[in-house]
Motif scaffolding. Sequence first.
Motif, short mmCIF file in Angstrom:
data_model
loop_
_atom_site.label_atom_id
_atom_site.label_comp_id
_atom_site.label_asym_id
_atom_site.label_seq_id
_atom_site.Cartn_x
_atom_site.Cartn_y
_atom_site.Cartn_z
N PHE A 15 -20.23 -6.77 -23.78
CA PHE A 15 -21.59 -6.49 -23.34
C PHE A 15 -21.97 -7.22 -22.05
CE2 PHE A 15 -26.27 -7.01 -23.72
CZ PHE A 15 -26.61 -5.66 -23.74
N ALA A 16 -21.52 -8.47 -21.94
CA ALA A 16 -21.86 -9.30 -20.77
C ALA A 16 -20.59 -10.01 -20.30
CB ALA A 16 -22.94 -10.31 -21.13
N PRO A 17 -19.67 -9.27 -19.69
CA PRO A 17 -18.37 -9.85 -19.36
C PRO A 17 -18.43 -11.04 -18.41
CG PRO A 17 -18.59 -7.64 -18.42
CD PRO A 17 -19.77 -7.86 -19.31
N LYS A 18 -19.31 -11.03 -17.43
CA LYS A 18 -19.37 -12.16 -16.49
C LYS A 18 -19.91 -13.40 -17.18
CE LYS A 18 -18.62 -14.02 -12.54
NZ LYS A 18 -17.24 -14.16 -12.03
N LEU A 19 -20.94 -13.25 -18.00
CA LEU A 19 -21.47 -14.39 -18.74
C LEU A 19 -20.39 -14.96 -19.66
CD1 LEU A 19 -23.78 -16.28 -19.48
CD2 LEU A 19 -24.56 -14.56 -21.13
N ALA A 20 -19.63 -14.09 -20.31
CA ALA A 20 -18.55 -14.54 -21.18
C ALA A 20 -17.49 -15.30 -20.38
CB ALA A 20 -17.92 -13.35 -21.90
N GLU A 21 -17.13 -14.75 -19.23
CA GLU A 21 -16.12 -15.40 -18.37
C GLU A 21 -16.60 -16.79 -17.92
OE1 GLU A 21 -14.44 -14.97 -13.84
OE2 GLU A 21 -15.20 -13.18 -14.83
N LEU A 22 -17.84 -16.89 -17.45
CA LEU A 22 -18.38 -18.17 -17.01
C LEU A 22 -18.45 -19.17 -18.17
CD1 LEU A 22 -21.20 -16.84 -14.68
CD2 LEU A 22 -19.13 -18.07 -13.96
N THR A 23 -18.82 -18.69 -19.33
CA THR A 23 -18.90 -19.56 -20.51
C THR A 23 -17.53 -20.12 -20.86
OG1 THR A 23 -20.79 -18.34 -21.36
CG2 THR A 23 -19.56 -19.69 -22.94
N ASP A 24 -16.54 -19.24 -20.96
CA ASP A 24 -15.19 -19.67 -21.35
C ASP A 24 -14.50 -20.50 -20.26
OD1 ASP A 24 -15.36 -18.44 -23.84
OD2 ASP A 24 -14.31 -16.62 -23.18
N GLU A 25 -14.58 -20.04 -19.01
CA GLU A 25 -13.79 -20.66 -17.95
C GLU A 25 -14.48 -21.81 -17.22
OE1 GLU A 25 -12.08 -17.72 -15.36
OE2 GLU A 25 -11.39 -16.51 -17.06
N VAL A 26 -15.79 -21.73 -17.05
CA VAL A 26 -16.47 -22.80 -16.34
C VAL A 26 -17.05 -23.82 -17.32
CG1 VAL A 26 -18.31 -23.38 -14.70
CG2 VAL A 26 -16.96 -21.31 -14.37
N LEU A 27 -17.90 -23.35 -18.23
CA LEU A 27 -18.56 -24.28 -19.14
C LEU A 27 -17.57 -25.02 -20.04
CD1 LEU A 27 -21.05 -25.59 -20.38
CD2 LEU A 27 -21.26 -23.57 -21.85
N PHE A 28 -16.78 -24.26 -20.79
CA PHE A 28 -15.91 -24.93 -21.76
C PHE A 28 -14.57 -25.38 -21.20
CE2 PHE A 28 -18.83 -22.76 -24.74
CZ PHE A 28 -19.34 -23.91 -25.32
N ALA A 29 -13.95 -24.61 -20.32
CA ALA A 29 -12.64 -25.01 -19.80
C ALA A 29 -12.75 -26.03 -18.67
CB ALA A 29 -11.87 -23.78 -19.31
N ASP A 30 -13.89 -26.12 -18.00
CA ASP A 30 -14.05 -27.07 -16.91
C ASP A 30 -15.03 -28.19 -17.28
OD1 ASP A 30 -14.14 -28.43 -14.48
OD2 ASP A 30 -15.33 -26.90 -13.48
N ILE A 31 -16.28 -27.86 -17.44
CA ILE A 31 -17.30 -28.90 -17.66
C ILE A 31 -17.02 -29.71 -18.92
CG2 ILE A 31 -19.77 -29.31 -18.07
CD1 ILE A 31 -18.99 -28.39 -15.17
#
Length: 105
Positions: A15-31
């Motif tokens: 439904f929200a692929p960019k939000l999902a990508e940012l959540t997985d890759e930036v928030l959880f995998a980076d921050i």
Amino acid sequence: MAHDPHYARKSIGDFAPKLAELTDEVLFADIWARSGLAPRERSIATLAALVALNRTEQLPFHFARARDNGLIEAELVELITHLAFYAGWPCAFSAIGVLRKELAP
């Protein structure tokens, strides 16, 4: 519950692929992976913000993550009790109700 690195993609990616990508890759995998704070400390900070902002919908996920990061039930209850004085009684009561449901057998 060990953190699934593709949690957001699986839950909202269709439904929200960019939000999902940012959540997985930036928030959880980076921050969340940065070395400046331990995962336990990040969980405490995140829960404090969520309780203070009364974001109860996000609490079940982060209570589970906090437990994975070493917080025990008594510490979570103590955190919420402490936050009652800073975030307000209604926020604390809402959060403690969510925690109670999450810990129920």
